[in-house]
Design a protein around this motif. Structure first.
Motif, PDB file in Angstrom:
ATOM      1  N   GLN A  92       0.827  -1.203   0.000  1.00 14.10           N
ATOM      2  CA  GLN A  92       0.000   0.000   0.000  1.00 14.10           C
ATOM      3  C   GLN A  92       0.867   1.260   0.000  1.00 14.10           C
ATOM      4  O   GLN A  92       0.496   2.269  -0.621  1.00 14.10           O
ATOM      5  CB  GLN A  92      -0.940  -0.003   1.204  1.00 14.10           C
ATOM      6  N   ILE A  93       2.015   1.224   0.679  1.00  7.18           N
ATOM      7  CA  ILE A  93       2.923   2.376   0.677  1.00  7.18           C
ATOM      8  C   ILE A  93       3.450   2.604  -0.740  1.00  7.18           C
ATOM      9  O   ILE A  93       3.502   3.736  -1.224  1.00  7.18           O
ATOM     10  CB  ILE A  93       4.073   2.157   1.674  1.00  7.18           C
ATOM     11  N   LYS A  94       3.837   1.528  -1.416  1.00  6.63           N
ATOM     12  CA  LYS A  94       4.319   1.661  -2.795  1.00  6.63           C
ATOM     13  C   LYS A  94       3.218   2.183  -3.710  1.00  6.63           C
ATOM     14  O   LYS A  94       3.473   2.990  -4.607  1.00  6.63           O
ATOM     15  CB  LYS A  94       4.841   0.320  -3.302  1.00  6.63           C
ATOM     16  N   LEU A  95       1.991   1.731  -3.487  1.00  2.51           N
ATOM     17  CA  LEU A  95       0.862   2.192  -4.285  1.00  2.51           C
ATOM     18  C   LEU A  95       0.557   3.664  -4.015  1.00  2.51           C
ATOM     19  O   LEU A  95       0.172   4.399  -4.923  1.00  2.51           O
ATOM     20  CB  LEU A  95      -0.368   1.329  -4.001  1.00  2.51           C
ATOM     21  N   ALA A  96       0.744   4.106  -2.771  1.00  2.00           N
ATOM     22  CA  ALA A  96       0.487   5.505  -2.425  1.00  2.00           C
ATOM     23  C   ALA A  96       1.546   6.429  -3.023  1.00  2.00           C
ATOM     24  O   ALA A  96       1.230   7.546  -3.438  1.00  2.00           O
ATOM     25  CB  ALA A  96       0.440   5.679  -0.914  1.00  2.00           C
TER      26      ALA A  96
ATOM     27  N   CYS B 195      -6.832  11.304   7.126  1.00  4.88           N
ATOM     28  CA  CYS B 195      -5.635  12.031   6.708  1.00  4.88           C
ATOM     29  C   CYS B 195      -6.074  13.338   6.067  1.00  4.88           C
ATOM     30  O   CYS B 195      -7.156  13.426   5.490  1.00  4.88           O
ATOM     31  CB  CYS B 195      -4.829  11.210   5.706  1.00  4.88           C
ATOM     32  N   THR B 196      -5.220  14.347   6.147  1.00  3.50           N
ATOM     33  CA  THR B 196      -5.590  15.652   5.585  1.00  3.50           C
ATOM     34  C   THR B 196      -5.554  15.655   4.066  1.00  3.50           C
ATOM     35  O   THR B 196      -6.342  16.339   3.434  1.00  3.50           O
ATOM     36  CB  THR B 196      -4.667  16.761   6.119  1.00  3.50           C
ATOM     37  N   ASN B 197      -4.626  14.892   3.470  1.00  2.00           N
ATOM     38  CA  ASN B 197      -4.567  14.810   2.005  1.00  2.00           C
ATOM     39  C   ASN B 197      -3.930  13.471   1.608  1.00  2.00           C
ATOM     40  O   ASN B 197      -3.471  12.710   2.454  1.00  2.00           O
ATOM     41  CB  ASN B 197      -3.800  15.993   1.401  1.00  2.00           C
ATOM     42  N   ALA B 198      -3.885  13.224   0.314  1.00  2.97           N
ATOM     43  CA  ALA B 198      -3.403  11.938  -0.189  1.00  2.97           C
ATOM     44  C   ALA B 198      -1.904  11.751  -0.011  1.00  2.97           C
ATOM     45  O   ALA B 198      -1.419  10.622   0.070  1.00  2.97           O
ATOM     46  CB  ALA B 198      -3.771  11.783  -1.655  1.00  2.97           C
ATOM     47  N   SER B 199      -1.152  12.838   0.077  1.00  3.48           N
ATOM     48  CA  SER B 199       0.297  12.718   0.247  1.00  3.48           C
ATOM     49  C   SER B 199       0.680  12.252   1.653  1.00  3.48           C
ATOM     50  O   SER B 199       1.795  11.799   1.878  1.00  3.48           O
ATOM     51  CB  SER B 199       0.982  14.044  -0.072  1.00  3.48           C
ATOM     52  N   GLU B 200      -0.248  12.349   2.594  1.00  3.85           N
ATOM     53  CA  GLU B 200       0.008  11.939   3.970  1.00  3.85           C
ATOM     54  C   GLU B 200      -0.184  10.430   4.171  1.00  3.85           C
ATOM     55  O   GLU B 200       0.240   9.865   5.187  1.00  3.85           O
ATOM     56  CB  GLU B 200      -0.934  12.717   4.899  1.00  3.85           C
ATOM     57  N   VAL B 201      -0.771   9.746   3.213  1.00  6.20           N
ATOM     58  CA  VAL B 201      -1.121   8.331   3.356  1.00  6.20           C
ATOM     59  C   VAL B 201       0.110   7.465   3.588  1.00  6.20           C
ATOM     60  O   VAL B 201       0.116   6.590   4.458  1.00  6.20           O
ATOM     61  CB  VAL B 201      -1.916   7.846   2.122  1.00  6.20           C
ATOM     62  N   SER B 202       1.180   7.691   2.842  1.00  9.04           N
ATOM     63  CA  SER B 202       2.363   6.842   2.975  1.00  9.04           C
ATOM     64  C   SER B 202       3.030   6.992   4.341  1.00  9.04           C
ATOM     65  O   SER B 202       3.512   6.005   4.911  1.00  9.04           O
ATOM     66  CB  SER B 202       3.359   7.115   1.853  1.00  9.04           C
ATOM     67  N   THR B 203       3.042   8.200   4.912  1.00  2.62           N
ATOM     68  CA  THR B 203       3.642   8.372   6.238  1.00  2.62           C
ATOM     69  C   THR B 203       2.778   7.725   7.322  1.00  2.62           C
ATOM     70  O   THR B 203       3.298   7.136   8.262  1.00  2.62           O
ATOM     71  CB  THR B 203       3.856   9.862   6.559  1.00  2.62           C
ATOM     72  N   VAL B 204       1.462   7.818   7.163  1.00  2.00           N
ATOM     73  CA  VAL B 204       0.559   7.183   8.132  1.00  2.00           C
ATOM     74  C   VAL B 204       0.697   5.660   8.056  1.00  2.00           C
ATOM     75  O   VAL B 204       0.741   4.976   9.081  1.00  2.00           O
ATOM     76  CB  VAL B 204      -0.901   7.630   7.886  1.00  2.00           C
ATOM     77  N   LEU B 205       0.809   5.135   6.847  1.00  2.00           N
ATOM     78  CA  LEU B 205       0.985   3.683   6.693  1.00  2.00           C
ATOM     79  C   LEU B 205       2.310   3.210   7.277  1.00  2.00           C
ATOM     80  O   LEU B 205       2.388   2.117   7.843  1.00  2.00           O
ATOM     81  CB  LEU B 205       0.892   3.300   5.217  1.00  2.00           C
ATOM     82  N   SER B 206       3.354   4.020   7.179  1.00  4.45           N
ATOM     83  CA  SER B 206       4.640   3.667   7.793  1.00  4.45           C
ATOM     84  C   SER B 206       4.512   3.598   9.309  1.00  4.45           C
ATOM     85  O   SER B 206       5.070   2.702   9.951  1.00  4.45           O
ATOM     86  CB  SER B 206       5.710   4.675   7.411  1.00  4.45           C
ATOM     87  N   THR B 207       3.766   4.519   9.885  1.00  5.12           N
ATOM     88  CA  THR B 207       3.528   4.509  11.326  1.00  5.12           C
ATOM     89  C   THR B 207       2.733   3.277  11.738  1.00  5.12           C
ATOM     90  O   THR B 207       3.044   2.632  12.745  1.00  5.12           O
ATOM     91  CB  THR B 207       2.774   5.781  11.744  1.00  5.12           C
ATOM     92  N   VAL B 208       1.726   2.930  10.950  1.00 13.99           N
ATOM     93  CA  VAL B 208       0.914   1.749  11.245  1.00 13.99           C
ATOM     94  C   VAL B 208       1.760   0.483  11.131  1.00 13.99           C
ATOM     95  O   VAL B 208       1.633  -0.440  11.942  1.00 13.99           O
ATOM     96  CB  VAL B 208      -0.310   1.682  10.308  1.00 13.99           C
TER      97      VAL B 208
ATOM     98  N   PRO C 193       1.259   5.765  -8.181  1.00 10.40           N
ATOM     99  CA  PRO C 193      -0.053   5.251  -8.593  1.00 10.40           C
ATOM    100  C   PRO C 193       0.012   4.217  -9.722  1.00 10.40           C
ATOM    101  O   PRO C 193      -0.921   3.443  -9.900  1.00 10.40           O
ATOM    102  CB  PRO C 193      -0.798   6.500  -9.067  1.00 10.40           C
ATOM    103  N   ALA C 194       1.112   4.176 -10.456  1.00 10.72           N
ATOM    104  CA  ALA C 194       1.249   3.212 -11.541  1.00 10.72           C
ATOM    105  C   ALA C 194       1.853   1.888 -11.058  1.00 10.72           C
ATOM    106  O   ALA C 194       2.102   0.998 -11.868  1.00 10.72           O
ATOM    107  CB  ALA C 194       2.122   3.791 -12.647  1.00 10.72           C
ATOM    108  N   TYR C 195       2.076   1.755  -9.766  1.00  8.35           N
ATOM    109  CA  TYR C 195       2.680   0.540  -9.221  1.00  8.35           C
ATOM    110  C   TYR C 195       1.744  -0.653  -9.429  1.00  8.35           C
ATOM    111  O   TYR C 195       0.563  -0.597  -9.084  1.00  8.35           O
ATOM    112  CB  TYR C 195       2.964   0.712  -7.725  1.00  8.35           C
TER     113      TYR C 195
END
Length: 139
Positions: A35-39, A102-115, A42-44
């Motif tokens: 999911q981090i790679k996909l975030a 999350c506030t925007n789509a760019s924050e998704v990868s950092t949140v997923l890293s924390t999870v 997008p072409a992953y």
């Protein structure tokens, strides 16, 4: 001095002997990595091999793109709701709450890293066991 005596020798005890929870943690962490790679890209699209039979009955191995579903949804106001899933079921992160805002789509990868760190530290073990049905006996 021999070369073997210069090494640190220990008794072999694998972590999987302690329980199935380590396997579940590793499986969830691998899915979070996808999911981090996909975030971030997008072409992953990871690939997998499938066996295809043609008209004459010959089997061929083909490489095809693996389908990955996104765990997040972008709302009309550009906020993002992110769910963490084990299989197809969302994990309940707190009592009655199974999504992260999350506030925007760019924050998704950092949140997923924390999870992912939380998963590897064992913070979601009770949620994983409730989703997988550990402890319930088949009738």
């Amino acid at each position: 001095m021999s070369l073997i005596s210069s090494l640190k020798l220990i008794e072999f005890r694998p972590e999987t002997a302690q329980g199935r929870i380590f396997v579940r943690r590793r499986k969830l962490a691998d899915k979070i990595d996808q999911q981090i790679k996909l975030a971030t890209d997008p072409a992953y699209a990871p690939s997998k091999f499938v066996t295809v039979t043609d008209e004459s009955g010959n089997q061929h191995r083909r490489e095809v793109a693996k389908r990955i579903k996104r765990w997040w949804v972008v709302n009309a106001d550009d906020t993002v709701q992110l769910t963490v899933r084990y299989g197809s079921k969302p994990i309940e992160l707190a009592k009655g709450k199974n999504a992260i805002q999350c506030t925007n789509a760019s924050e998704v990868s950092t949140v997923l890293s924390t999870v992912k760190e939380a998963v590897l530290n064992g913070e979601l073990d009770t949620a994983l066991s409730s989703v997988t049905g550990v402890g319930s006996k088949a009738k």
